[in-house]
Design a protein around this motif. Structure first.
Motif, PDB file in Angstrom:
ATOM      1  N   VAL A  44       0.832  -1.197   0.000  1.00  0.00           N
ATOM      2  CA  VAL A  44       0.000   0.000   0.000  1.00  0.00           C
ATOM      3  C   VAL A  44       0.870   1.253   0.000  1.00  0.00           C
ATOM      4  O   VAL A  44       2.067   1.188   0.271  1.00  0.00           O
ATOM      5  CB  VAL A  44      -0.957   0.024   1.218  1.00  0.00           C
ATOM      6  CG1 VAL A  44      -1.853  -1.193   1.224  1.00  0.00           C
ATOM      7  CG2 VAL A  44      -0.190   0.123   2.517  1.00  0.00           C
ATOM      8  N   LYS A  45       0.248   2.372  -0.289  1.00  0.00           N
ATOM      9  CA  LYS A  45       0.965   3.646  -0.231  1.00  0.00           C
ATOM     10  C   LYS A  45       1.387   3.908   1.204  1.00  0.00           C
ATOM     11  O   LYS A  45       0.589   3.753   2.132  1.00  0.00           O
ATOM     12  CB  LYS A  45       0.067   4.788  -0.709  1.00  0.00           C
ATOM     13  CG  LYS A  45      -0.267   4.747  -2.165  1.00  0.00           C
ATOM     14  CD  LYS A  45      -1.163   5.916  -2.524  1.00  0.00           C
ATOM     15  CE  LYS A  45      -1.610   5.819  -3.955  1.00  0.00           C
ATOM     16  NZ  LYS A  45      -2.581   6.882  -4.290  1.00  0.00           N
ATOM     17  N   GLU A  49      -1.623   3.080   5.494  1.00  0.00           N
ATOM     18  CA  GLU A  49      -1.792   1.723   6.030  1.00  0.00           C
ATOM     19  C   GLU A  49      -3.026   1.605   6.926  1.00  0.00           C
ATOM     20  O   GLU A  49      -3.784   0.639   6.801  1.00  0.00           O
ATOM     21  CB  GLU A  49      -0.545   1.294   6.840  1.00  0.00           C
ATOM     22  CG  GLU A  49       0.707   1.197   6.039  1.00  0.00           C
ATOM     23  CD  GLU A  49       1.524   2.475   6.030  1.00  0.00           C
ATOM     24  OE1 GLU A  49       2.650   2.444   5.540  1.00  0.00           O
ATOM     25  OE2 GLU A  49       1.019   3.509   6.508  1.00  0.00           O
ATOM     26  N   VAL A  52      -6.280   1.702   4.864  1.00  0.00           N
ATOM     27  CA  VAL A  52      -6.505   0.455   4.133  1.00  0.00           C
ATOM     28  C   VAL A  52      -6.941  -0.637   5.098  1.00  0.00           C
ATOM     29  O   VAL A  52      -7.859  -1.410   4.807  1.00  0.00           O
ATOM     30  CB  VAL A  52      -5.238   0.030   3.352  1.00  0.00           C
ATOM     31  CG1 VAL A  52      -5.396  -1.371   2.769  1.00  0.00           C
ATOM     32  CG2 VAL A  52      -4.936   1.028   2.245  1.00  0.00           C
ATOM     33  N   GLY A 110      -5.562   3.273  -2.017  1.00  0.00           N
ATOM     34  CA  GLY A 110      -4.276   3.176  -1.337  1.00  0.00           C
ATOM     35  C   GLY A 110      -3.530   1.883  -1.591  1.00  0.00           C
ATOM     36  O   GLY A 110      -2.350   1.782  -1.293  1.00  0.00           O
ATOM     37  N   VAL A 111      -4.204   0.866  -2.147  1.00  0.00           N
ATOM     38  CA  VAL A 111      -3.549  -0.415  -2.429  1.00  0.00           C
ATOM     39  C   VAL A 111      -2.824  -0.320  -3.766  1.00  0.00           C
ATOM     40  O   VAL A 111      -3.415   0.050  -4.779  1.00  0.00           O
ATOM     41  CB  VAL A 111      -4.564  -1.579  -2.459  1.00  0.00           C
ATOM     42  CG1 VAL A 111      -3.901  -2.874  -2.897  1.00  0.00           C
ATOM     43  CG2 VAL A 111      -5.195  -1.756  -1.090  1.00  0.00           C
TER      44      VAL A 111
END
Length: 127
Positions: A44-45, A49, A52, A110-111
């Motif tokens: 992820v970005k 975290e 997500v 975000g993934v």
């Protein structure tokens, strides 16, 4: 209320939610999981975290694990409690992987990607 204070309140609320979710995930893992449920790693970005990890629960029958360390630091303003993600850029997901779950995980905000070959779980001894 200042925007800085509002931002801090939102971050505290998000941290509490994430802590509760991570606690539930660990309790489920300790209590024995279904035979079909396996763990997968999401890249992820960095910085997203917690978001997500929270979004994974909206998918349905899925758990997320986000290792977080809490520590104290001494500053000129006194002793402060801090939290940090132990593995920045990664969130672990426990679920029964199906094509629809795979697609939902891939398209979470975000993934970046799901690590490994499609439907390849992390071996239990590595978790």
């Amino acid at each position: 209320m200042s925007s800085k204070k509002e931002g801090r309140l939102k971050a505290d609320e998000r941290a509490e939610n994430c802590e509760a979710i991570c606690t539930r995930s660990l309790q489920r893992a300790a209590g024995g999981m279904q035979a079909e449920r396996q763990w997968y790693a999401l890249h992820v970005k960095t910085g997203s975290e917690e978001d997500v990890a929270l979004d994974v629960y909206r998918i349905g029958d899925a758990d997320s694990l986000l290792p977080i360390e809490e520590f104290t630091i001494k500053t000129s303003k006194g002793v402060r409690q801090r939290r940090r993600v132990l593995m920045p850029g990664y969130v672990f997901v426990g679920c029964v992987m199906t094509p629809s779950v795979w697609q939902e995980l891939r398209h979470l905000k975000g993934v970046l990607r799901i690590l490994g070959d499609p439907y390849e779980a992390i071996p239990e001894e590595q978790m």
